[in-house]
Design an enzyme around this catalytic site. Sequence first.
Site, PDB file in Angstrom:
ATOM      1  N   GLU A 198       0.824  -1.210   0.000  1.00  0.00           N
ATOM      2  CA  GLU A 198       0.000   0.000   0.000  1.00  0.00           C
ATOM      3  C   GLU A 198       0.860   1.262   0.000  1.00  0.00           C
ATOM      4  O   GLU A 198       0.860   2.036   0.968  1.00  0.00           O
ATOM      5  CB  GLU A 198      -0.953   0.010   1.204  1.00  0.00           C
ATOM      6  CG  GLU A 198      -2.029  -1.057   1.116  1.00  0.00           C
ATOM      7  CD  GLU A 198      -3.091  -0.935   2.206  1.00  0.00           C
ATOM      8  OE1 GLU A 198      -2.850  -0.240   3.199  1.00  0.00           O
ATOM      9  OE2 GLU A 198      -4.175  -1.524   2.053  1.00  0.00           O
ATOM     10  N   GLU A 235      -6.582  -7.660   0.058  1.00  0.00           N
ATOM     11  CA  GLU A 235      -6.902  -7.533   1.483  1.00  0.00           C
ATOM     12  C   GLU A 235      -8.342  -7.101   1.662  1.00  0.00           C
ATOM     13  O   GLU A 235      -8.775  -6.102   1.088  1.00  0.00           O
ATOM     14  CB  GLU A 235      -6.044  -6.443   2.161  1.00  0.00           C
ATOM     15  CG  GLU A 235      -4.575  -6.701   2.223  1.00  0.00           C
ATOM     16  CD  GLU A 235      -3.846  -5.583   2.985  1.00  0.00           C
ATOM     17  OE1 GLU A 235      -4.515  -4.788   3.692  1.00  0.00           O
ATOM     18  OE2 GLU A 235      -2.618  -5.508   2.839  1.00  0.00           O
TER      19      GLU A 235
END
Lengths: 676, 676, 676
Positions: free
Chosen positions: B150, B301
């Site tokens: 991320e 995720e």
Amino acid sequence: MRPTPPDRLHHGVAWYPELWPAELIDRDLAEMRRLGLTVVRIAEFAWSTLEPAEGAIDCTFFRHVMDHAQAAGLRVVLCTPTATPPVWLTHGHPERLHVNAEGAVMGHGARQHVCYEEEAVRRHCFRIVTAMARELGRHPALEAWQIDNEFKCHVAEDFNPATVVRWHAWLEARYGSIERLNAAWGTAIWSQHYQRFDQVPAPGRTPFAHNPSLLTAYRLCNRELVAEFMDAQSALIRAHSAAPITHNFNLSFALNFERMSRDLDFVSWDDYPAAADWHRIVLHGDLFRAAKPGRPFWLMETSCAHNGWLDEHAVTHPPGFLRAEAVAAYALGAGAFNYWLWRQQRTGCELPHSGLLQSWGTPGIGHAEVAAVEAARRELEPLFTTSTPAPAEVAVTWSDRGRAMLQTEPLRGGRGRALDYTAIITEWHRRLVELGYHRDLRFEGAAPDGLKLLITPAMPAVDADFLARVRPWIEAGGTWIVAPLTGTRTPEHTAPTDAGLGALDALAGVESVFGFPFTDTGALGGAFGLTTALTGWGLALRPAAGTKCLGHIHGGPADGLAFLTERALGRGHIVLLTVQPEGEAASALLDRLIRHCADRAGIGPVLPARPGTLVVPRRTREGEPLIVALDFTGRGGGVTLPAGLTDALTAQPAPAGELTLAPYAHRVFRGRAGQS
Amino acid sequence: MRPTPPDRLHHGVAWYPELWPAELIDRDLAEMRRLGLTVVRIAEFAWSTLEPAEGAIDCTFFRHVMDHAQAAGLRVVLCTPTATPPVWLTHGHPERLHVNAEGAVMGHGARQHVCYEEEAVRRHCFRIVTAMARELGRHPALEAWQIDNEFKCHVAEDFNPATVVRWHAWLEARYGSIERLNAAWGTAIWSQHYQRFDQVPAPGRTPFAHNPSLLTAYRLCNRELVAEFMDAQSALIRAHSAAPITHNFNLSFALNFERMSRDLDFVSWDDYPAAADWHRIVLHGDLFRAAKPGRPFWLMETSCAHNGWLDEHAVTHPPGFLRAEAVAAYALGAGAFNYWLWRQQRTGCELPHSGLLQSWGTPGIGHAEVAAVEAARRELEPLFTTSTPAPAEVAVTWSDRGRAMLQTEPLRGGRGRALDYTAIITEWHRRLVELGYHRDLRFEGAAPDGLKLLITPAMPAVDADFLARVRPWIEAGGTWIVAPLTGTRTPEHTAPTDAGLGALDALAGVESVFGFPFTDTGALGGAFGLTTALTGWGLALRPAAGTKCLGHIHGGPADGLAFLTERALGRGHIVLLTVQPEGEAASALLDRLIRHCADRAGIGPVLPARPGTLVVPRRTREGEPLIVALDFTGRGGGVTLPAGLTDALTAQPAPAGELTLAPYAHRVFRGRAGQS
Amino acid sequence: MRPTPPDRLHHGVAWYPELWPAELIDRDLAEMRRLGLTVVRIAEFAWSTLEPAEGAIDCTFFRHVMDHAQAAGLRVVLCTPTATPPVWLTHGHPERLHVNAEGAVMGHGARQHVCYEEEAVRRHCFRIVTAMARELGRHPALEAWQIDNEFKCHVAEDFNPATVVRWHAWLEARYGSIERLNAAWGTAIWSQHYQRFDQVPAPGRTPFAHNPSLLTAYRLCNRELVAEFMDAQSALIRAHSAAPITHNFNLSFALNFERMSRDLDFVSWDDYPAAADWHRIVLHGDLFRAAKPGRPFWLMETSCAHNGWLDEHAVTHPPGFLRAEAVAAYALGAGAFNYWLWRQQRTGCELPHSGLLQSWGTPGIGHAEVAAVEAARRELEPLFTTSTPAPAEVAVTWSDRGRAMLQTEPLRGGRGRALDYTAIITEWHRRLVELGYHRDLRFEGAAPDGLKLLITPAMPAVDADFLARVRPWIEAGGTWIVAPLTGTRTPEHTAPTDAGLGALDALAGVESVFGFPFTDTGALGGAFGLTTALTGWGLALRPAAGTKCLGHIHGGPADGLAFLTERALGRGHIVLLTVQPEGEAASALLDRLIRHCADRAGIGPVLPARPGTLVVPRRTREGEPLIVALDFTGRGGGVTLPAGLTDALTAQPAPAGELTLAPYAHRVFRGRAGQS
């Protein structure tokens, strides 16, 4: 002093020829002329155009622009460009930058980012100003100079070390010795005691609040410093140029307007009210007319349609509003009504701000409104260049120190609301407008001469000089209304130790028995047959013999004492209103109080008018009355005319009785009516 | 390109064996297998485990983990751990840290706290990545690599001096000479003019806003730099490993998704929607499916029950939602549906985030939901590994530059609301979902091939390349809806000077007469028999001959002009919607506009469906249609089936007519219906 | 321990003779005597008066003040002035200043602006304290010492490098080796792993949250450091003075009250409740009575009328409230009731705070209220110097570590609300007050001896020591209610790995099945015939055999499990309430739970009383009961008297039945009633 009408009514615009291809200059000027514009303001952000590299000053471009303006018949306001120093002045020089109260150092890329007290900044500013004055100061197109642009726009007090050095000198000049400062500020408190002036901090980060004496002093000092910087620029210009000098104020900035006005030849102001906020035009007009009494002011910047920048848009004006704004400004004493800006910006952070032209060259949404302004201006010019606003008999005090003190101590008005000085003044001023009285603002340092009624709210420190001017004026017949939060502090921003209101207790014939926050105590105030809640910090009074109680406190911990008293003093009166009425009946009570004083003083509305209809009385050079009436609601307005008036524009008799005004329309009458 | 279905449907989980006793490794893997999981993601924060002291790199632990995963039959996604440098890299090295726009320097203790442009950081990152690639890049358990984790999580643009050096180089590469930059950005404004590239500041603290050209450029530059850093990691890996490379995007981060996707082998995304926000699953699926057209993406995720960290909890999912989320993701093109995380953290700031197991080892509140996902996955795998999402005929443009420009200039939509790019795209996308159209997002840089209708909102800069792709597509029959705020700026984030919408004025056959904020001006828009308020910045148009006015402006300062026009261009149409409708009828008006275009283009809903029932058409490798229908409301849904469909899971005929779906239930049909 | 009543009831005031002309000293003392005051507190901010230049310490002024106080018959609390170092200590020494979590360095001008861990600061503090102790420590007027003033007023954890050095030492002392710290905090997470103690950062700026273990440890360390600094001052004083030592706590500051109290001779607290917040007086009384069990505490500061500073006013007290506040404080165990301050400040930032006198010397709005307090004090003194508050049978735990942990992890209670430790404790305490129980707070480290019922909410870490004290007490008959958020973390602020509530699962005879946020999941809790919503982080339980389910979960993902259980343990009970009830029926349910436990334990209200009537039972030295009843609503209250009571002030019999109390009035009875 005898008021001077403007020679002409200017109608102008801020213009940035340096941002567009050179071939547009003549096209722009021709189109301005077609629209009827008379003046352009130039160069206020153009330092990098004038001096693209350090020392390489060249005024050719702006001389060229002024030559062409002259040829086109437009006058020029030339600005010093010190609001936007070029990158070479600050790159690699953090010591030259503005530092805010949290210690953040500003950078290049916007404006007002330097510290004017820093030696190199100061030297470079003065050099470019001198060069411009020498090169352009005698140009035939030159109408006036504007110093910098909106000083303190976006920034407040500066914390650059260079400013702190000036702060220490300012303190030394003011107090002479450190022990006098310690005594005045009571620095034994919290062990603040200073041994030397250089130890006195600028009020940066601390775990809790600073001493208010220091906070207020720092504000006053900073506002003095920026005034001195402005005056220094003026002095340099005057060595080379006879053109008058102005600065464009904005009421929300951290300045001392009275002090700043002192050395200017005329004052200007910028404001961008939406139509719903039309009252601001009247407030600014009444305030800045008072800054240079008897001389025209300029409205230097307003939007022809809507304000805007990267992350906000204002509401676009409804059709008709712009003309009403201009007519009101001229009627209240403006010598010019100017737009920001000619052509919508192509680049930079103000892309969405309306221009008379759009970025792609066609007329913008406000262009037709500007044409309507111009038609009105031409019609009114003969009347307004031969007359001036009538002197007012009622005024509200404007105290720049009071404003600084409320910024230091924004004592809550209850329920979490911080008090704002300008909002308080606005409320009293708006009340006078709504009651139909012709009025002024009166700066703290000005004499009350000519007034019959003076209202002074939120001026915590009433100093001896002020009293020395006001007392004889009262004794000669004036009425002074001392409104809430006035007199509660000394000029050093400390609490009075002689009486609750210092010298006012004796002058007004009262004993200040208790000072405390009235909010939510259940205390009510009764006066003129009305009962209201009381709120905020206030004083409960016991009138001395000979002092009338006009308003009693009912309930709460000061039950039975007074909050509104009146004492005759010579041929005049002093009225104390020591607690703020609040809630439904409060407005009526305050109206009754004003009428009570105004009626006795023989002050009345100029003309009976509908709410939202502005009536402005003027006097011709020969002393004959003119009355301007104007609808500001956009829904139409009206006035009731007495017999004997003439329409000043048509020269036709104006029949007595109710006259209806179309939305945003105005009329001008000759003849005497009411207080005009 | 021909779409490729995934070889299998992965079902996996993020796993941190380095945080738990080694004896749990095999127990964990066995339990994962029991649940049916197929893949684990490891090591993305494990740099200090891999290199506990500077230079002491040792991959033994993770080789061991991968060996055991291999033995247990689980595949492994191996991450580079560059999001969390160890303390030895930053302790005593403030120059290596991320600096935000206010100048605050981040510290060790969380993640994303370094500056990847700093030389030592970069060198250490590349060394650990190279070591991992060399040591583990050919491991048989290796399914894929994930670069970092991320990027830009929690942080935005970096202001570390090392980044500023890269910024100057980026500017030089982009503009060649400083005068070209000055011209492009119009830096004569506010004396911003630069003499050298190294003077151009990163847009830190200034008293007011920076030049939008600079602000947008700084965003674009930073997003390019992080992409280059990612690509550099990929290149190092590819020297040692043939496994495909991905990165897990989060839509809210300061990235250029189109640019980042370029060099990846497949894309992944993370999202943690609460059940009420199910639409986000569809938006992400449609967007990231478009990032690598024809290839499966991964949902890397999501939470099995609830998100949480030290000072916030998300709402725990209602039973059944997780399976619906997974089925939707797979149906929309996911090759994997993965959870964060296996076992609830024992330490650190994400203690309250749900794991499949709880910190004390027992199944968590989402565990049974995961089992339900797995049952669905097994059932669907044969269908979804032999089919791919059907190509869409309608799309909404996703412009990473448009997003950056709206971040620079979040022009208010009225009443204090800042505009958010993703929210605007979401609104248009949601409208298409609710109308029942199968749709895509289409990146700005992609050709509109295959589409019949393209909607482009909030893309201020429409550049020549884009037009060069879209114009022939329109002429060949496409319909392009240019929605509000598209075309109002140039690619340099300046205002157009040729016409209100630049080249679009001519292309769409209109004259942009006035641009201004419509909010609260009283302007109404009438179209398709409906009347709505108009809001935000907009353009009032005058259609040229041959251009139809579909929507007129009523009232306000642009009364009588158009806000919605349509022009035929070749066999297609260009539709301009230049002001945002708002209020009650706005949604209906926009639906009517889309249907007007879609109907003409022959686009219809896949199946008639109840609100909240998602219908996804797919195509088998043989070209036969599959239809997935799914309730996302949790209250049950339904579709109306045509005759001739078969239930793809039971192989039973599906009777024509209304079919009810139980809460969060799904069905899959074979056969042709509507647009499928 | 046997409780000791105070020798007398002090009534006093904070006094700043150093801020006013010297001639006011005797006038002030005489006026204090006239009012009946017995004690003054002096010198807490007077460092610059004592040591105007570095090293020039001179205690003459305060000796003079104490001599005159002695002559006037007033006792003196002498404070160390370390809260306000003089300018010479910090000017030019930024390294001596407090630094907050954002890295902002505080400056001179307010208070609490230095770092007490910095060597020079520490040395100067100890020198002035030693000098005062030596010079004034045996003065006959000296009643007590106060160390510093309101430690951590306005500031929280300190980030000065000197504190960080202490932090590293504190960590080393606590963990011995860095690997034990790494293991305890689980620093393999996010590669936080430390190689040496000096690498462990103070928790400053990071892109996301720090490790909670570190955050909580930093809080605990800072609170230990300030306690050590206080103790070091006490040790210096004790070398020269036998007078008892106190510190004035404020419940909202970043302190460990239990630890701080350890070395003090008696505790004091400051609070400025508005009348509506009268409950705070009771909470403070119950808490600080427990800090030094059996010894009187002092209310060191409260306002006689209203609190205030530069930008806020509190509400002025209604007439009568002050006396009720004083009577309640004395009844709950206060040995002194003291005002801040004698005379309204003339300077500084607290100008609008009420004094007994106003800045101009006349009595303030609270002066008459003080006279009423004095009348009550004289009346009550004979009773309260021969009795002490009765021991309570029910208590709420106060955990300073629990408070620190909730500051680290303010897990939302749903709908955006952060949890506040003091608010949670207040809610439970207020419930006991409203139910009419006489109660205590009990510090975490104190034994539960003497109690029948102990309620422990929001204490995430239940350590072995605590259990070792509580378990045998339960077995001997006590009832322990473990309320929400207790037991959910380890003492290292990590998640338990043995069971959902660690050792509590076994002790309470439950299995913690699922832990998750219940907010908005639709889960309801049913108990005692009532049904409520459930909110916040909670645990769904499965009772073991022998454990009663008192409350079931209905609906949501944990449907059918328990949230409220009870298990008999020896002769006592352990009750688990693992989810917070919320909404309409929640209050009734919690009342029912408490009554359920209290009734069984034989605990009842002291006297039936109306809401807002406080009833305080006391015991004379001879063991006879006294009962104080007091209206705190200001609207009048009442109690129902049993037969056989006597009015302790009039010695008349008090008739059985309903007794009405006038607004803010109190009565004292002799004789036994209910639990008294």
